[in-house]
Design an enzyme around this catalytic site. Structure first.
Site, short mmCIF file in Angstrom:
data_model
loop_
_atom_site.label_atom_id
_atom_site.label_comp_id
_atom_site.label_asym_id
_atom_site.label_seq_id
_atom_site.Cartn_x
_atom_site.Cartn_y
_atom_site.Cartn_z
N GLY A 67 4.43 2.23 1.80
CA GLY A 67 5.53 2.78 1.00
C GLY A 67 6.06 4.08 1.58
N ARG A 84 0.47 3.65 2.01
CA ARG A 84 0.76 3.93 3.43
C ARG A 84 2.07 3.26 3.83
NH1 ARG A 84 0.68 0.74 7.24
NH2 ARG A 84 -0.37 -0.87 6.03
N CYS A 114 -3.08 -4.68 -8.03
CA CYS A 114 -2.68 -3.27 -8.05
C CYS A 114 -3.13 -2.62 -9.35
CB CYS A 114 -1.18 -3.14 -7.87
SG CYS A 114 -0.25 -4.19 -8.99
N SER A 120 0.82 -1.21 0.00
CA SER A 120 0.00 0.00 0.00
C SER A 120 0.86 1.27 0.00
CB SER A 120 -0.88 0.00 1.25
OG SER A 120 -0.06 -0.08 2.40
N GLU A 158 6.73 -0.32 -5.24
CA GLU A 158 5.62 -0.72 -6.12
C GLU A 158 4.36 -0.65 -5.26
OE1 GLU A 158 5.79 -1.24 -9.20
OE2 GLU A 158 7.85 -1.82 -9.65
#
Ligand code: NAD
Length: 515
Positions: free
Chosen positions: A248, A246, A299, A244, A265
């Site tokens: 990252g 968050r 994703c 997510s 990613e």
């Protein structure tokens, strides 16, 4: 079924795994030193898996440093042979490993096996790459000097993976990183530890047999204890993290503080634009797969549909018809061949889905189909109905700007292509995008610098289902990383510029004379 799969994969009796039939299971399931993996299709436990603590993590890294010191001196073509053999073993075990992905991540059979195929494909790619880790040579401005670039491995590459690609993302990273001369230290999602153990065991068995044990270490632990220790660890120069936005942001902050490297990613909020010239049958098929496949847990899932007002009603009608047949009979146990839509990963995801549907309604959206929890054949798992929600005429639907990891498609109308592109680009994420059009002008406008701002831009193909040959990744809050094909390998290496002087007397650059 799990016993047999673990046996086929060579993991039966693995020291970390306690199955529910084992007398130790009840205690393990209550212990904070174990995580219980559940089958999302039934809600039943599959196994308890022991967790690493910070000390175990540290011992693993110490050992990995030693492995790296010899692996980096193995020639790249020899490293390619190790990867070739690993790819062959994944090819051989595609069926049982795919089924383990189905059991633990809830993917339908074709998608579980498709993930293993991605590991096979990236291994094939990496074998060729092992003879193509090219550096440039460039002319020197000084006589009798030669200038070139060469690439060396980084060391230990930390790989953090999300639940929704529990095998392939490890492959994209670890196979390339191994050919580049690195050791990859893997911290998988705690929602899919069995797939991680099986995947790591396959690769490790092959590499060990060829004389290279320890290339693919695995740590399974909590984010607070093992995840945070790993991202702060200066012995790990690169953290490649998938998950997510968050997560990252946290990883980028901690690794940035120590001036380490990240390959991120992260989340997507992908849109498809359909213009008046589009083949609506093709678009319907592609959008349906991209929006409902993997139960909306990719994703690259299509989350927003931006349709020219002249074809909106016709397209929506076709989509609703396709969704009706899926919702009526194709949601269910992912291990059954006829199933198209399996479960969401857990109840939290179901809650997120219901919250998004309710919020969309409050914000003026209209549910055209779906919007409810599904209960296929009385299965106890976490199923929802694929959903289409029409945005209000103003196109103002704030919930659509968030990535809800579930099969919800928000539909917007547009008049002018640039307005559609602006709407597509208006979200924080920038992963995948697509246009359906038979107009060269429209397609090229979409692909131009004034077009899609995403890392992936497709024409007459949906947003999901990338091939490994291209560089995969996205812009903005998706993190900017690139994995898989093209020249993504450079992220796992350090560049060294070399100048060699083979003449007489010191010559300085820029014509400087000194002394
Ligand atoms: P998540 O962010 O909850 O977890 C991802 C991984 O990060 C897990 O292994 C988790 O344990 C780890 N993690 C979380 N906090 C950490 C910390 N502080 N330190 C170290 N590790 C930490 O994501 P998820 O729910 O597993 O996966 C879904 C998300 O992943 C979606 O947003 C999806 O878009 C994204 N995703 C992106 C890609 C891509 O290539 N762009 C691919 C797959 C999934």
């Amino acid at each position: 079924m799990l016993d047999r799969i673990l046996q086929d994969l060579g993991c039966a009796g693995h020291s970390r795994i306690i199955l529910p039939g084992d007398a130790r299971f009840a205690d393990a399931a209550k212990s904070v030193r174990y995580v219980v993996s559940e089958n999302p299709a039934t809600g039943k436990p599959l196994a308890a898996i022991s967790l690493d603590d910070a000390a175990a993590y540290s011992r693993t890294v110490d050992a990995s440093v030693k492995v790296y010191e010899s692996w980096r001196m193995v020639t790249a073509p020899e490293r390619g042979q190790v990867v070739r053999a690993i790819g062959d073993e994944f090819r051989r075990l595609k069926e049982p490993l795919g089924m383990l992905i189905t059991l633990e991540a809830g993917k339908i059979i074709a998608e579980g096996q498709g993930e293993v195929q991605e590991v096979v494909d990236i291994a094939d790619f990496a074998v060729g790459l092992s003879r193509q880790l090219y550096g440039l040579t460039m002319p020197s401005e000084r006589p009798n000097h030669r200038m070139l670039e060469q690439w060396h491995p980084l060391g230990i590459v930390g790989v953090i993976t999300a639940f929704n690609f529990p095998c392939a993302v490890w492959g994209w990273n670890s196979i390339l990183a191994a050919v580049c001369g690195n050791v990859t230290l893997w911290k998988p999602s705690l929602l899919t530890p069995l797939v991680a153990i099986a995947t790591q065991q396959i690769a490790d068995r092959v590499a060990t047999k060829m004389g290279y044990p320890g290339l693919f270490p695995l740590v399974i632990g909590t984010d607070a204890e093992v995840g945070e220790t790993m991202i702060a660890d200066t012995r790990v120069p690169l953290i490649s993290a998938t998950g997510s936005c968050r997560m990252g942001k946290r990883v980028a902050g901690v690794v940035g503080q120590r001036l380490g490297r990240t390959l991120l990613e992260l989340g997507g909020n992908n849109a498809v634009i359909v213009d008046p010239s589009a083949d609506l049958n093709l678009a319907t098929q592609a959008i349906t797969f991209a929006a409902v496949g993997t139960a909306g847990q990719r994703c690259t899932t299509t989350r927003r549909l931006i349709v020219h007002e002249s074809v909106l009603d016709a397209l929506v009608k076709k989509l609703v018809t396709a969704y009706e047949s899926i919702n009526a009979s194709r949601i269910g146990d992912p291990s059954q061949p006829s199933t198209l839509i399996g479960p969401l990963i857990n109840q939290r995801s179901v809650d997120g889905y219901l919250h998004a549907v309710n919020t969309a309604k409050q914000q003026g959206g209209t549910v055209l189909i779906g919007g409810k929890v599904a209960k296929p054949n009385g299965l106890g798992g976490t199923y929802v109905e694929p959903t289409i929600i029409r945005a209000p005429a103003s196109n103002d639907l704030p919930i659509s700007r968030e990535e809800t990891f579930a099969p919800i498609l928000y539909v917007f109308a547009y008049k002018d292509l640039d307005e559609a592109i602006a709407l597509q680009n208006s979200v924080d994420q920038g992963l995948s995008s697509a246009i359906f059009s038979d107009s060269v002008k429209a397609a090229e406008r979409f692909l131009s610098a004034a077009g899609s701002d995403c890392g992936i831009a497709n024409v007459n193909i949906g947003t999901s289902g990338a091939e490994i040959g291209g560089a995969f990744g996205g812009e903005k809050e998706t993190g900017g990383g690139r994995e898989s094909g093209s020249d993504s390998w450079r992220a796992y290496m350090r560049r060294q510029t070399v100048t060699i002087h083979y003449g007489v007397g010191l010559k300085l650059a820029q014509g400087i004379t000194f002394g």
